[in-house]
Design an enzyme around this catalytic site. Sequence first.
Site, short mmCIF file in Angstrom:
data_model
loop_
_atom_site.label_atom_id
_atom_site.label_comp_id
_atom_site.label_asym_id
_atom_site.label_seq_id
_atom_site.Cartn_x
_atom_site.Cartn_y
_atom_site.Cartn_z
N ASP A 185 -40.12 141.02 71.46
CA ASP A 185 -39.37 140.04 72.27
C ASP A 185 -37.88 140.07 71.93
OD1 ASP A 185 -41.53 139.23 73.70
OD2 ASP A 185 -41.86 137.38 72.57
N ASP A 240 -40.67 137.78 66.52
CA ASP A 240 -41.39 138.76 67.35
C ASP A 240 -40.44 139.92 67.67
OD1 ASP A 240 -42.38 140.16 69.72
OD2 ASP A 240 -43.91 138.59 69.76
N ARG A 273 -51.24 143.14 70.24
CA ARG A 273 -52.07 142.32 69.37
C ARG A 273 -52.60 141.14 70.17
NH1 ARG A 273 -50.06 139.90 63.70
NH2 ARG A 273 -48.92 138.51 65.05
N THR A 333 -57.32 136.71 68.40
CA THR A 333 -58.03 137.41 67.32
C THR A 333 -57.08 138.15 66.39
OG1 THR A 333 -58.22 139.48 68.56
CG2 THR A 333 -59.96 137.82 68.89
C1 PRP Z 1 -46.22 143.60 67.17
C2 PRP Z 1 -45.57 144.69 66.36
C3 PRP Z 1 -46.76 145.51 65.91
C4 PRP Z 1 -47.82 144.46 65.71
C5 PRP Z 1 -47.94 144.19 64.23
O1 PRP Z 1 -46.53 144.05 68.43
O2 PRP Z 1 -44.61 145.43 67.06
O3 PRP Z 1 -47.17 146.48 66.85
O4 PRP Z 1 -47.37 143.28 66.40
O5 PRP Z 1 -48.96 143.31 63.99
P1 PRP Z 1 -50.27 143.71 63.20
O6 PRP Z 1 -49.86 144.48 61.99
O7 PRP Z 1 -50.87 142.37 62.85
O8 PRP Z 1 -51.17 144.49 64.11
P2 PRP Z 1 -47.17 143.11 69.56
O9 PRP Z 1 -48.66 143.09 69.43
O10 PRP Z 1 -46.50 141.77 69.52
O11 PRP Z 1 -46.90 143.89 70.90
P3 PRP Z 1 -45.53 144.15 71.67
O12 PRP Z 1 -44.75 145.13 70.82
O13 PRP Z 1 -45.98 144.74 72.94
O14 PRP Z 1 -44.81 142.85 71.83
N1 URA Z 2 -45.41 141.15 65.17
C1 URA Z 2 -44.11 140.80 65.17
O1 URA Z 2 -43.34 141.21 66.06
N2 URA Z 2 -43.67 139.98 64.21
C2 URA Z 2 -44.48 139.51 63.24
O2 URA Z 2 -44.00 138.76 62.36
C3 URA Z 2 -45.83 139.88 63.25
C4 URA Z 2 -46.27 140.72 64.23
#
Ligand code: PRP
Ligand code: URA
Length: 217
Positions: A211, A208, A112, A116
């Site tokens: 993380d 997160d 994400r 944006t």
């Molecule tokens: C997080 C989560 C989803 C997304 C959800 O991933 O694991 O994939 O955000 O958010 P959304 O519904 O608003 O799209 P992130 O983008 O943080 O990536 P990562 O798993 O690589 O940390």
């Molecule tokens: N992605 C996450 O990991 N946590 C949130 O709360 C939203 C998006």
Amino acid sequence: MPHETPSRIDGVTLVSHPLVQHKVTRLRDRSAPTKLFKELVDEIAMLLAYEATASLALEPYPVETPLESHVGVTVRGKKLTVVPILRAGLGMVEGVLRLVPGARVGHIGLYRDHDTLEPVDYYFKVPGDAADRAFILLDPMLATGGSSAAAVTSLKKAGAEQITFMCIVAAPEGIQRLREAHPDVHIICAAIDRELNSHGYIVPGLGDAGDRLFGTR
Ligand code: PRP
Ligand code: URA
């Protein structure tokens, strides 16, 4: 006093089993160390997978018991395919495979954009014969719904017709976006939280997920 969780939303199954709810609360706890967080995501995924596979089609399957012939059932069609959205969806794969050891595993790489909040894709690999398989898409978090909606679009482009989305915590905004974009995709979740904050995080949420799973905070 907890907010009221809608018990019935079209196309959404909220798994209210006491063990699931117990584990989700432990997962939310900011003091949970990485090891425990990982174990909880794995266990919740296994329990949710029981629901996510509840409508798999069956066909007759004859067996010889020690006493007589018997016609039982077997899951119909090609092997189920689970597809984690990287990174955080990876934490749910082993839990699902414990219930469905023969499942195939695809991968969708999305992150994400911090400004944006829209998804940016970087990897896609699923079995070639997608039209003949049932898919379970995995991601612990359904926040704005951008990532899951984009992942479903990619799966459909590859030919997938039967897709279930399995997450742990969902925001109402994400449910609405995913349902509007893909009304045919059933959502299985363990919690529907209050809202998104101004940074696109689910509240109360669990922070997160990627993380916390991989210790990269
Ligand atoms: C997080 C989560 C989803 C997304 C959800 O991933 O694991 O994939 O955000 O958010 P959304 O519904 O608003 O799209 P992130 O983008 O943080 O990536 P990562 O798993 O690589 O940390
Ligand atoms: N992605 C996450 O990991 N946590 C949130 O709360 C939203 C998006």
